[in-house]
Write a protein that holds these residues in place. Structure first.
Motif, PDB file in Angstrom:
ATOM      1  N   VAL A  97      -8.542  10.691 -47.387  1.00 15.30           N
ATOM      2  CA  VAL A  97      -7.455   9.926 -48.004  1.00 15.30           C
ATOM      3  C   VAL A  97      -6.363   9.581 -47.008  1.00 15.30           C
ATOM      4  N   GLY A  98      -6.508  10.017 -45.761  1.00 10.51           N
ATOM      5  CA  GLY A  98      -5.548   9.632 -44.740  1.00 10.51           C
ATOM      6  C   GLY A  98      -5.671   8.136 -44.473  1.00 10.51           C
ATOM      7  N   VAL A  99      -4.553   7.402 -44.569  1.00 12.02           N
ATOM      8  CA  VAL A  99      -4.603   5.958 -44.337  1.00 12.02           C
ATOM      9  C   VAL A  99      -5.005   5.713 -42.885  1.00 12.02           C
ATOM     10  N   PRO A 100      -6.140   5.030 -42.623  1.00 10.59           N
ATOM     11  CA  PRO A 100      -6.591   4.837 -41.241  1.00 10.59           C
ATOM     12  C   PRO A 100      -5.573   4.040 -40.431  1.00 10.59           C
ATOM     13  N   HIS A 101      -5.308   4.510 -39.227  1.00 11.32           N
ATOM     14  CA  HIS A 101      -4.365   3.805 -38.371  1.00 11.32           C
ATOM     15  C   HIS A 101      -4.639   4.134 -36.908  1.00 11.32           C
ATOM     16  N   GLY A 102      -4.555   3.124 -36.077  1.00 15.36           N
ATOM     17  CA  GLY A 102      -4.599   3.301 -34.638  1.00 15.36           C
ATOM     18  C   GLY A 102      -5.888   3.880 -34.091  1.00 15.36           C
ATOM     19  N   SER A 103      -7.011   3.607 -34.736  1.00 12.45           N
ATOM     20  CA  SER A 103      -8.252   4.184 -34.240  1.00 12.45           C
ATOM     21  C   SER A 103      -9.434   3.376 -34.734  1.00 12.45           C
ATOM     22  N   GLY A 104     -10.599   3.719 -34.191  1.00 11.97           N
ATOM     23  CA  GLY A 104     -11.837   3.200 -34.747  1.00 11.97           C
ATOM     24  C   GLY A 104     -12.228   4.083 -35.911  1.00 11.97           C
ATOM     25  N   THR A 105     -13.514   4.152 -36.190  1.00 11.48           N
ATOM     26  CA  THR A 105     -13.947   4.931 -37.345  1.00 11.48           C
ATOM     27  C   THR A 105     -13.881   6.429 -37.088  1.00 11.48           C
ATOM     28  N   GLY A 106     -14.089   6.831 -35.841  1.00  7.66           N
ATOM     29  CA  GLY A 106     -14.107   8.252 -35.547  1.00  7.66           C
ATOM     30  C   GLY A 106     -15.328   8.957 -36.098  1.00  7.66           C
ATOM     31  N   LEU A 107     -16.328   8.216 -36.553  1.00  6.87           N
ATOM     32  CA  LEU A 107     -17.500   8.807 -37.189  1.00  6.87           C
ATOM     33  C   LEU A 107     -18.715   8.746 -36.280  1.00  6.87           C
ATOM     34  N   ASP A 108     -19.415   9.845 -36.209  1.00  7.75           N
ATOM     35  CA  ASP A 108     -20.716   9.875 -35.540  1.00  7.75           C
ATOM     36  C   ASP A 108     -21.752   9.995 -36.654  1.00  7.75           C
ATOM     37  N   LEU A 109     -22.357   8.865 -37.004  1.00  5.75           N
ATOM     38  CA  LEU A 109     -23.272   8.855 -38.145  1.00  5.75           C
ATOM     39  C   LEU A 109     -24.489   9.748 -37.920  1.00  5.75           C
ATOM     40  N   SER A 110     -24.899   9.919 -36.683  1.00  3.88           N
ATOM     41  CA  SER A 110     -26.066  10.775 -36.436  1.00  3.88           C
ATOM     42  C   SER A 110     -25.751  12.222 -36.789  1.00  3.88           C
ATOM     43  N   VAL A 111     -24.521  12.667 -36.484  1.00  5.83           N
ATOM     44  CA  VAL A 111     -24.124  14.029 -36.849  1.00  5.83           C
ATOM     45  C   VAL A 111     -24.098  14.174 -38.369  1.00  5.83           C
ATOM     46  N   MET A 112     -23.537  13.184 -39.043  1.00  5.71           N
ATOM     47  CA  MET A 112     -23.466  13.242 -40.503  1.00  5.71           C
ATOM     48  C   MET A 112     -24.854  13.191 -41.123  1.00  5.71           C
ATOM     49  N   PHE A 113     -25.733  12.398 -40.534  1.00  5.53           N
ATOM     50  CA  PHE A 113     -27.108  12.305 -41.023  1.00  5.53           C
ATOM     51  C   PHE A 113     -27.824  13.639 -40.852  1.00  5.53           C
ATOM     52  N   ASP A 114     -27.735  14.201 -39.653  1.00 11.71           N
ATOM     53  CA  ASP A 114     -28.455  15.444 -39.369  1.00 11.71           C
ATOM     54  C   ASP A 114     -27.979  16.597 -40.242  1.00 11.71           C
ATOM     55  N   LYS A 115     -26.708  16.601 -40.581  1.00  6.81           N
ATOM     56  CA  LYS A 115     -26.132  17.716 -41.333  1.00  6.81           C
ATOM     57  C   LYS A 115     -26.009  17.433 -42.832  1.00  6.81           C
ATOM     58  N   ASN A 116     -26.510  16.277 -43.277  1.00  7.77           N
ATOM     59  CA  ASN A 116     -26.439  15.930 -44.698  1.00  7.77           C
ATOM     60  C   ASN A 116     -24.999  15.971 -45.227  1.00  7.77           C
ATOM     61  N   ILE A 117     -24.079  15.404 -44.449  1.00  6.69           N
ATOM     62  CA  ILE A 117     -22.671  15.391 -44.841  1.00  6.69           C
ATOM     63  C   ILE A 117     -22.362  14.118 -45.628  1.00  6.69           C
TER      64      ILE A 117
END
Length: 347
Positions: free
Chosen positions: A268-288
């Motif tokens: 819920v943090g309003v995104p600001h001053g950055s890209g996504t900050g997400l590594d989808l492979s990590v989220m995929f591997d860990k079922n997040i």
């Protein structure tokens, strides 16, 4: 009337502006008793979110209904009401599904052409659907008014984050961010039955409130050190439910790295001053799972209101500085310099 306007970065003014008037038969005019400054307002204050010179600002308020349009039936003159940070019509497909922040006819206080909450009065579109009536005797209780004001944004947003993260009885929860929303997410997690709540924050005054709200542990480190600390607290596994309440790339990366396999992040943090900050492979591997966004607080107010009224939860400590309307520019400066957590404006 007097209202807060923004003219340039760090240039806030309280000025005379036209009094609000009914424009549609579904409108109401509310005289503001309490408003406040939001952490997201600081992005406009710092010039990181564009505003037109002279634009109104402020999206959290409660007050007394002064006037209603001919088609308003659910509220009347003299009612004490709280307004969620967006207005909504209550009848479109999104509103019927509870996603009032995507209302087809909705809007955000302080946008061009609308009143901001940091003023003496506000014209409220779709008053029946937007406003929630409060007990009239609350108007004479300063402490209760402060607690009720959080229903306009931060309490509902913290609740939205906790739901997005899948907080449940017995879960281990981690909250990234020690601002007012993060603190309310701690309170929401406790309310939803979390067994362990880890608050990530570096400011002791704020983390002391987090403990008061139900945090069992505090991690003051940032980045990789914070990840290591949370892992150590959770037998190397991480938290079942993680709240991201900051909006930077670093905070989202930290959130991903402290989430347990099979867990979820409520952001819920309003995104600001950055890209996504997400590594989808990590989220995929860990079922997040990742859920969150703009909180439909109007949907949550009926559920949260009884607990605030009976004292089951008391979010009022998020306000640590109270000022008058004419002092709002000083309030922005205090929050920007982190000498105040969240500023309450009392009219």
């Amino acid at each position: 009337m007097r209202a807060t306007t923004i003219h340039a970065p760090f240039d806030m003014r309280v000025q005379d502006v036209p009094d609000p008037v009914l424009r549609q038969p579904t409108d109401a005019v509310v005289r503001v008793l309490r408003s406040c400054i939001c952490g997201s307002d600081l992005w406009a204050y710092r010039g990181e979110a564009a505003r037109q010179p002279g634009q109104r600002i402020g999206h959290e308020f409660l007050g007394v209904v002064e006037e209603t349009g001919s088609e308003v039936t659910g509220i009347q003159r003299g009612d004490l009401v709280v307004a969620p940070f967006m207005w909504s019509d209550g009848v479109c497909d999104y509103c019927r599904e509870g996603l009032t922040t995507s209302c087809e006819h909705g809007g955000f206080w302080g946008t061009v052409g609308s009143d901001g909450g940091q003023g003496e009065a506000v014209r409220v579109p779709f008053a029946d659907a937007t406003l929630v009536r409060l007990p009239k005797d609350a108007a004479s209780d300063d402490h209760l008014l402060s607690a009720l004001l959080t229903l306009s944004d931060v309490l509902g947003t913290g609740h939205h984050a906790a739901l997005g993260a899948g907080v449940r009885p017995g879960a281990t929860v981690a909250v990234v961010g020690d601002g007012a929303v993060g603190l309310c997410a701690v309170l929401a997690a406790k309310r939803l039955g979390a067994e362990r709540i880890i608050a990530l924050g570096r400011h002791q005054v704020r983390t002391d409130i987090a403990r008061r709200f139900g945090a069992t542990d505090v991690v003051a480190e940032r980045g990789e050190a914070a990840v290591a600390a949370v892992r150590e607290l959770t037998r190397g596994q991480g938290a079942h439910a993680v709240v991201e309440a900051v909006g930077t790339e670093q905070s989202m990366r930290t959130a991903v790295d402290i989430t347990r396999d099979g867990g979820a992040i409520g952001f819920v943090g309003v995104p600001h001053g950055s890209g996504t900050g997400l590594d989808l492979s990590v989220m995929f591997d860990k079922n997040i799972a990742l859920r969150g966004g703009v909180a439909p607080v109007r949907t949550y107010i009926p559920e949260l209101l009884p607990d605030v009224l009976d004292g089951t939860i008391d979010p009022s400590p998020v306000f640590d500085l109270t000022i008058g309307l004419e002092e709002v520019p000083d309030g922005y400066k205090a929050m920007d310099e982190r000498t105040a957590l969240k500023v309450l404006v009392a009219n």
